[in-house]
Design an enzyme around this catalytic site. Structure first.
Site, PDB file in Angstrom:
ATOM      1  CD  GLU A 142      -3.053  -0.966   0.193  1.00  0.00           C
ATOM      2  OE1 GLU A 142      -3.076   0.069  -0.502  1.00  0.00           O
ATOM      3  OE2 GLU A 142      -3.893  -1.871   0.076  1.00  0.00           O
ATOM      4  CG  ASP A 289      -5.677  -7.298  -7.578  1.00  0.00           C
ATOM      5  OD1 ASP A 289      -4.596  -7.569  -7.048  1.00  0.00           O
ATOM      6  OD2 ASP A 289      -6.510  -6.522  -7.065  1.00  0.00           O
ATOM      7  CD  GLU A 383     -14.698  -4.857  -0.899  1.00  0.00           C
ATOM      8  OE1 GLU A 383     -13.626  -4.987  -0.287  1.00  0.00           O
ATOM      9  OE2 GLU A 383     -14.762  -4.418  -2.071  1.00  0.00           O
ATOM     10  CD  GLU A 401     -10.441  -1.460  -7.877  1.00  0.00           C
ATOM     11  OE1 GLU A 401      -9.362  -1.291  -7.272  1.00  0.00           O
ATOM     12  OE2 GLU A 401     -11.557  -1.187  -7.374  1.00  0.00           O
TER      13      GLU A 401
END
Length: 845
Positions: A142, A289, A383, A401
């Protein structure tokens, strides 16, 4: 020509110039235009663009006013989230490093949205206020994508503005120096035997220092280790120090070597010391991802064919095993024909955008349309949702996204349909996430409850993609085609491919399966994929338009004649059939052509009643037993009946012989989510409460504690009604609801408006809560008839406008005419016909 040039030049290690990556975006911008409904005018796009700017201002200014210098804004509390001062949220808090996360993550967004004054001011604040040596443990992943990427993107923007000579003349690469400092503070995480990084690092003490409070972890996710190359390589090439790119490349090498050779898939979690897979499920969502994303984008940014070869190998495996259009389901990496779960997570929504870069538009369109249908059903992407599109995890932290993929599909196709999709995103954010101090995450898409968080990626990504979607190139302060988006949507210049690369000896043998793949190296061409077919995108989408059932138009069943001897039942014929679940159309509303010979059918004596029935299909899910709210006090007297939905908890009204009766009182606060202020007024009454902000069970408990004898929940979605929306059963909050014993019913907003309007006008309104089948007064027949005189009806009128009944001979038949006078049948040996004419003003309805 472009394809041949790329194939010829791609074999040099880092020999590509900026044109290589630019051509990908050139092709995206020159896709065909497909028509799917109405186009969007320049004025309409401008209006939406202005709306997006206003939304951004609301979110950014709220952060600066209420939260800065904290890492994030708490939009419900209107204050900043400071790690250690708020309750610990677990791994989620690893993003917070006391380095003004949201400000840094938003810097290059300010430039893209033409907020150049705000950008210059924000850069000054970052340089003067932000410290990176805090004694705090943060997520390597992150911090890399949000903070390091944010600093690099902002440095690039500052440098561009400075070179133009208009702004930032004071700037001396301060942001780049901060990025380099942060890069060195992240490097200790790579001190493992494998080269895979630790998942966390202490910004001051590193990993192995006794004071670091980390370094005991043995596992990391694939995406965590494989999503470093863009930021670290950019830092190396901008600073001239190759150490960052070397470490990021080494981590990618390990993941590639550890792939399952039979399937070419990777798992989700890997041991950072020995490289063994800890979790072997493989997909394109959470945990994996951005590993795939960075292989493709590293090729675009850096010009190294190795990354593209690896991506193509993985992509073939994904399309062979994971892609089950329009679904993307996780499989076992060693046995990829076996699905390991039946649900998908929302992070996979980025994948259609990546498929656009790959040039594989058909599956991108299919998956995106599936995701769009899910958002239409739940307002946002939950989610996680099942392969049947039911909610698995209800949270929605305002993830970008889906907007990202919408933007890329629009750039690839030019289809205005995707502008409409983007418009729906904007509208839903304003309608369901906007709060006075910013935008709040949704705790559960089924209830609309908010969560006190506004993640930094909302400002970093969501507004970039939405603004770009509705902007022309000439309206942007930079040429967007000169940049690649990181996974956090930070902008890195593709000119980095022409700077001195670090040429590695590790190569990937070309995969034979890709030798004839048209788009393995060259940019996608919509004309090549779908020659002379400007509507190709719509053609693909149409097959998934009603995937979740939302918006499907029900087809009427064929017209059927029903024989009904009216004297066999005490109910009116229309109500009798309605009680059987059959909707009716009066004969007078049908053409003779639709009725055929039935319209001409005429008999004497006992007449057949011809009704048109539309029989709806029985749903597969659990049947919802409808309830009603019946207004029984004057002036309503039971004539106003509102259809209501039940709850799976609380009192079972079906077991109450006479229902529950009481006067209604509006709860204060109306949502009943906090302490009830008018508890005394509610005692012994039925409470009205608005849906939203917390779970039904929480509201019910609050109101039950006041002594309320029942609750009527009213939908907060404007315009909803039982006529247009299927009833549903309210569910609990996951815990036991045995403590809730009062009856609970749910009204859609239109029915709720009727009830609240009655309360406003009459103040004291008594209602009855009960199952629809036990409706008060339903069992009584209140029909008045009079005898028709011979010759009263015109020829053919009897058959088309009247219901005819046969009066059987009885001992003492007594009839009541329209004036209430009794008339005794004097013709006991003859049959008289009693008719109720629709056209006669004296007849009763």
């Amino acid at each position: 020509m472009w394809g041949d040039w790329i194939r010829r030049e791609a074999h040099g290690c880092g020999g590509l110039v900026m044109v290589l990556a630019a051509v990908f975006f050139f092709c995206l911008l020159n896709g065909v235009t497909g028509q799917d409904g109405q186009t969007m005018t320049a004025e309409e796009k401008s209006k939406i663009r202005d709306q997006i700017l206003e939304m951004f201002d609301h979110a950014y200014n709220s952060y600066m006013k209420y939260a800065y210098p904290a890492d994030e804004l708490m939009p419900l509390s209107c204050r900043g989230r400071v790690r250690g001062l708020e309750p610990n949220r677990g791994d989620i808090d690893d993003s917070l490093g006391k380095f003004s996360l949201t400000l840094i993550d938003t810097l290059d967004t300010l430039v893209l949205l033409n907020k150049l004054d705000e950008f210059e001011e924000a850069v000054k604040k970052t340089v003067s206020d932000v410290r990176l040596d805090n004694d705090i443990v943060v997520s390597v992943f992150e911090t890399n994508i949000r903070v390091l990427g944010g600093l690099l993107g902002a440095h690039v923007m500052a440098d561009v503005l400075k070179q133009r000579g208009e702004r930032m003349q004071w700037y001396r690469d301060e942001l780049l120096h901060m990025a380099k400092e942060l890069g060195f503070r992240l490097l200790p995480a790579f001190n493992t035997t494998s080269g895979l990084p630790y998942p966390r690092v202490n910004l001051r003490y590193g990993v192995l220092n006794p004071l670091s409070r980390t370094g005991t972890e043995s596992d990391t996710c694939t995406a965590c280790a494989g999503t470093m190359i863009l930021e670290f390589a950019a830092l190396s090439r901008l600073s001239g120090n190759t150490i960052f790119e070397e470490h990021a490349r080494k981590a990618l090498d390990v993941l590639w070597e550890k792939r399952q050779r039979g399937s070419d898939l990777v798992g989700t979690v890997i041991n950072i010391h020995n490289g063994d897979w800890v979790r072997r499920d493989s997909g394109v969502g959470a945990g994996i991802d951005s590993y795939y994303e960075y292989l493709m984008k590293a090729y675009i940014l850096l010009g190294d064919k190795v990354y593209l070869e690896r991506f193509n190998t993985h992509y073939s495996a994904i399309m062979k095993y994971i892609s089950q259009p329009p679904l993307l389901l996780n499989v076992h990496m060693h046995n990829p024909t076996v699905n390991v779960r039946s649900w998908m997570d929302s992070l996979l929504a980025f994948f259609p955008g990546l498929q656009v870069l790959r040039g594989d538009l058909k599956p991108a369109i299919e998956t995106h349309e599936m995701l769009y249908q899910v958002t239409k059903q739940h307002n946002f992407l939950p989610e996680a949702f099942t392969s049947e599109f039911r909610v698995h995890w209800g949270q929605h932290p305002l993830r970008p996204e889906f907007a990202e993929s919408t933007y890329f599909l629009y750039k690839a196709t030019g289809d205005p349909y995707y502008l409409k999709v983007g418009q729906s995103i904007v509208e839903k954010l304003n309608a369901h996430a906007r709060v006075p101090c910013g935008f709040a995450a949704v705790q559960d898409v089924r209830t609309g409850t908010h969560e006190d968080r506004m993640d930094s990626f909302f400002l970093a990504e969501m507004f970039k993609y939405l603004y770009l979607l509705f902007s022309e190139k000439s309206q942007l302060p930079i040429d967007i085609d000169d940049y690649i988006f990181t996974t956090e949507a930070h902008l890195l210049p593709i000119s980095l491919s022409s700077t001195q690369p670090h040429c590695h000896s590790n190569n990937t043998e070309p995969q034979g399966a890709h030798a004839d793949d048209l788009f393995s190296y060259s940019c996608p061409s919509a004309q090549t994929l779908f020659p002379n077919n400007p509507t190709f995108a719509r053609t693909i989408r149409d097959g998934y338009k009603y995937l979740t059932g939302v918006g499907r138009i029900q087809q009427n069943s064929p017209i059927r004649g029903i024989e009904l001897p009216l004297h066999d039942t005490g109910l009116e014929p229309v109500e009798f059939l309605k009680s059987m679940g059959i909707s009716l159309t009066p004969l007078t509303e049908l053409t003779s052509a639709s009725l055929g010979s039935a319209a001409q059918d005429s008999q004497k004596g006992v007449y057949k009643l011809k009704l048109v029935a539309e029989v709806s299909q029985t749903p597969e899910h659990e049947e919802v037993v409808p309830l009603i709210v019946q207004l029984i006090s004057p002036p309503f007297l039971g004539r106003t009946v509102l259809t209501a939905g039940p709850a799976k908890f609380g009192m079972d009204l079906a077991k109450q012989e006479h229902g529950v009766k009481g006067s209604i009182v509006r709860s204060v606060p109306y949502t009943a989510c906090g302490s009830i202020e008018n508890a005394v007024e509610l005692q012994g009454h039925i409470a009205l409460a608005l849906r939203g902000d917390c779970m039904f069970a929480a509201k019910a408990r609050h109101l039950q504690e006041t002594g309320a004898i029942g609750v009527i929940f009213i939908d907060h979605r404007e315009g909803s009604s039982s006529a247009e929306t299927p009833l549903f059963q309210m569910v609990g909050d996951g815990d036991s609801t045995d403590d809730i014993t009062i009856p609970l019913v749910f009204l859609f907003s239109k029915e709720g408006a009727t009830l609240t309007a009655a309360l406003e006008e009459h103040h004291n309104v008594d209602v009855l809560l009960l199952p629809k089948e036990k409706q008060l007064g339903k069992e009584k027949l209140n029909i008045k008839f009079r005898l028709a005189k011979d010759g009263e009806f015109a020829e053919g009128e009897v058959e088309s406008t009247t219901i005819q009944l046969v009066l059987e001979q009885s001992e003492a038949a007594t009839e009541t005419d329209i004036n209430g006078r009794e008339a005794t049948s004097s013709t006991r040996n003859n049959q008289e016909t009693c008719a109720s004419s629709q056209k006669d003003p004296e007849s009763s309805p």
